[in-house]
Write a protein that holds these residues in place. Structure first.
Motif, PDB file in Angstrom:
ATOM      1  N   TYR A  15       0.851  -1.190   0.000  1.00  0.00           N
ATOM      2  CA  TYR A  15       0.000   0.000   0.000  1.00  0.00           C
ATOM      3  C   TYR A  15       0.885   1.237   0.000  1.00  0.00           C
ATOM      4  O   TYR A  15       2.053   1.152   0.413  1.00  0.00           O
ATOM      5  CB  TYR A  15      -0.979   0.010   1.189  1.00  0.00           C
ATOM      6  N   ILE A  16       0.373   2.338  -0.478  1.00  0.00           N
ATOM      7  CA  ILE A  16       1.174   3.571  -0.575  1.00  0.00           C
ATOM      8  C   ILE A  16       1.552   4.028   0.837  1.00  0.00           C
ATOM      9  O   ILE A  16       0.719   3.994   1.745  1.00  0.00           O
ATOM     10  CB  ILE A  16       0.403   4.684  -1.329  1.00  0.00           C
ATOM     11  N   LEU A  17       2.810   4.427   1.005  1.00  0.00           N
ATOM     12  CA  LEU A  17       3.401   4.897   2.264  1.00  0.00           C
ATOM     13  C   LEU A  17       3.703   3.744   3.235  1.00  0.00           C
ATOM     14  O   LEU A  17       3.936   3.978   4.418  1.00  0.00           O
ATOM     15  CB  LEU A  17       2.524   5.959   2.950  1.00  0.00           C
ATOM     16  N   ILE A  24       7.006   2.659   0.173  1.00  0.00           N
ATOM     17  CA  ILE A  24       6.297   2.588  -1.114  1.00  0.00           C
ATOM     18  C   ILE A  24       5.781   3.988  -1.451  1.00  0.00           C
ATOM     19  O   ILE A  24       4.978   4.555  -0.717  1.00  0.00           O
ATOM     20  CB  ILE A  24       5.142   1.560  -1.068  1.00  0.00           C
ATOM     21  N   TYR A  25       6.303   4.525  -2.534  1.00  0.00           N
ATOM     22  CA  TYR A  25       5.947   5.892  -2.935  1.00  0.00           C
ATOM     23  C   TYR A  25       4.632   5.907  -3.717  1.00  0.00           C
ATOM     24  O   TYR A  25       3.801   6.793  -3.555  1.00  0.00           O
ATOM     25  CB  TYR A  25       7.079   6.467  -3.799  1.00  0.00           C
ATOM     26  N   GLY A  26       4.469   4.905  -4.571  1.00  0.00           N
ATOM     27  CA  GLY A  26       3.251   4.894  -5.389  1.00  0.00           C
ATOM     28  C   GLY A  26       2.894   3.508  -5.890  1.00  0.00           C
ATOM     29  O   GLY A  26       3.775   2.645  -6.023  1.00  0.00           O
TER      30      GLY A  26
END
Lengths: 372, 121
Positions: free
Chosen positions: B88-90, B106-108
């Motif tokens: 998941y993002i972040l 995770i950036y994107g």
């Protein structure tokens, strides 16, 4: 007189011409109806395929969490017919409170159903399962409604019914395809385009030192906030709790924050995804006045009423998307728009608030796949 | 569209073409007119049959990408891989940056469409 005589042939041509005119004036509409019905039928076959496949995808996802496939299938079929009766609008007084109450009840029933059907799923997964169920339900509903009008039109021979459904079919198919493609995103917990609001808020808060531990949970149902300092202003960065799929009740959260900080909030900024016009670029950013929130009514009303009662300026920043991008896995262009949205949020706070002010920054949208 | 409808519509088109070729260019203007008229009629019936019930081909969705970046603002490390369940993002990653040993997040998570729609107007 031999066959092939000019007068005889011209008589045949005249007869053929009049027969042609007669057939098409008497049966032209019927021929056209037949063609429309065949085209609706082709669309219906596609809608049916999407409804069946999304149901199967939902069953495959649910069965991973503690119940057998047969049990899941039986319960899910019962749930695909679940409906919400909108409150009576003949007496509009208090309609939003009644609608809010009904929506809360509906959410509770969904939660209860998901907990029963997937007892081993954690709270975040349960939220994703709720979203998966909703997509399967929408596709089933679209298929059943179109089939109803198709069969009714065929049964009654009503041109107007058939024509209407034929004209609406491309749009219905476009929306259905968008939801169908989105079911994998919900089942796997991938972020969707609608989540750009919470993503902007979280990135902004993290830039100014906020951590997931500093997130204040449940200021309203499934919505919390980070408190961050930005160039002398206090910013309450509000978003729904993730990474499970929920939009929460951001309107109530904004109302409570304003009431808790009596008279100190000077501006409310909402960030959300908005439907783009055809021809506009995906990920284009627009600014405006008002509450950017696409709920059925109660949350938007809560924000507007709070802002009006306390004379708080309210503005919106939106990222333009089409339906497919909003409910499907986040596109690269939308992700790339996030830094620019953050810059616009910073400009809005710098230019339209003073040091010492308190600001609410609300990121509206589904938080699936977006961590705190 | 069923196989039978397809065969019937193609037969109409073929018959129409045959009539237009055989009689469309006849010396006698009346025969030529009838040939052209009948041929084109068969053509339009065949095309109408073909158009009815046509379905569009749906392309498979593009793969979902997970982009991981180093949290150190001075480091430009970036890793791109296929999405894995649980991403998941972040989300903070357990592994460390191979360049600076900083933490990774995770950036994107996104998809890139082959052709993004662009208006020419």
């Amino acid at each position: 007189m031999q066959f092939g005589n000019a007068s005889e042939i011209s008589w045949i041509i005249n007869l053929a011409f009049f027969a042609f005119i007669l057939i098409f004036s008497l049966y032209g509409a019927k021929i056209q109806m037949w063609q429309w019905l065949k085209q609706i039928e082709a669309g219906l076959i596609e809608l049916k395929r999407m409804a069946i496949e999304s149901r199967q995808r939902a069953i495959d996802t649910f069965k991973e969490y503690g119940r057998s496939e047969e049990e899941v299938a039986t319960e899910l079929d019962r749930w695909l017919d679940y409906f919400l009766i909108y409150p009576v609008d003949l007496d509009p007084a208090g309609i939003l409170q009644r609608l809010d109450h009904l929506l809360d009840e509906r959410r509770d029933r969904y939660r209860e159903f998901v907990t029963q059907l997937a007892p081993e799923a954690g709270p975040e997964l349960a939220q994703n399962l709720e979203n998966t169920l909703e997509v399967a339900q929408v596709l089933s509903l679209v298929f059943r409604i179109v089939r109803h009008y198709y069969l009714l039109g065929k049964k009654t021979g009503s041109q107007i019914l058939i024509m209407q459904i034929h004209m609406q079919m491309p749009e219905l198919l476009r929306i259905a395809r968008a939801y169908f493609e989105a079911i994998d995103a919900f089942a796997d917990g991938k972020p969707i385009g609608d989540g750009v609001g919470p993503l902007v808020v979280t990135r902004f808060a993290r830039e100014y030192g906020a951590t997931p531990d500093q997130y204040v949970h449940d200021v309203s149902r499934e919505v919390g906030y980070y408190r961050v300092e930005f160039e002398g202003r206090t910013v309450f960065a509000v978003r729904a709790t993730g990474p499970g799929g929920t939009v929460g009740k951001p309107g109530v959260a904004v109302k409570r924050l304003v009431e808790e900080n009596k008279g100190a909030i000077s501006r409310i900024i909402t960030v959300d995804a908005a439907l783009k016009l055809e021809g506009e670029e995906l990920g284009r950013i627009s600014e405006g006045t008002g509450a950017a929130i696409g709920d059925p009514g109660p949350e938007k009303h809560a924000i507007e009423q709070t802002a009006t009662d306390h004379d708080i300026a309210i503005e919106a920043i939106v990222v333009k998307e089409d339906e497919a991008a909003a409910v499907g896995v986040m596109r690269k262009r939308i992700l790339d728009s996030v830094p620019e949205v953050i810059n616009r949020v910073k400009s809005a706070i710098r230019e339209r608030t003073k040091p010492g002010d308190k600001v609410i920054l609300a990121g509206i949208g589904n938080t699936i796949g977006i961590g705190l | 569209m069923g196989v039978v409808t397809k065969i019937i519509s193609l037969s109409f088109i073929a018959l129409g073409t045959l009539i237009v070729i055989t009689y469309g260019g006849a010396q006698d203007p009346v025969i030529s007119f009838i040939g052209m008229f009948a041929g084109l009629m068969l053509w339009s019936i065949g095309l109408a049959l073909m158009g009815a019930g046509r379905t569009t081909q749906v392309k498979p969705p593009p793969p979902t990408i997970t982009e991981i970046r180093c949290d150190n603002p001075d480091c430009d490390f970036k890793e791109i891989r296929d999405f894995e369940p649980g991403d998941y993002i972040l989300r903070p990653m357990e592994a460390h940056c191979p360049k600076c040993q900083g933490s990774l997040t995770i950036y994107g998570i996104y998809v890139v469409l082959e052709q993004e729609e662009k208006s020419t107007i």
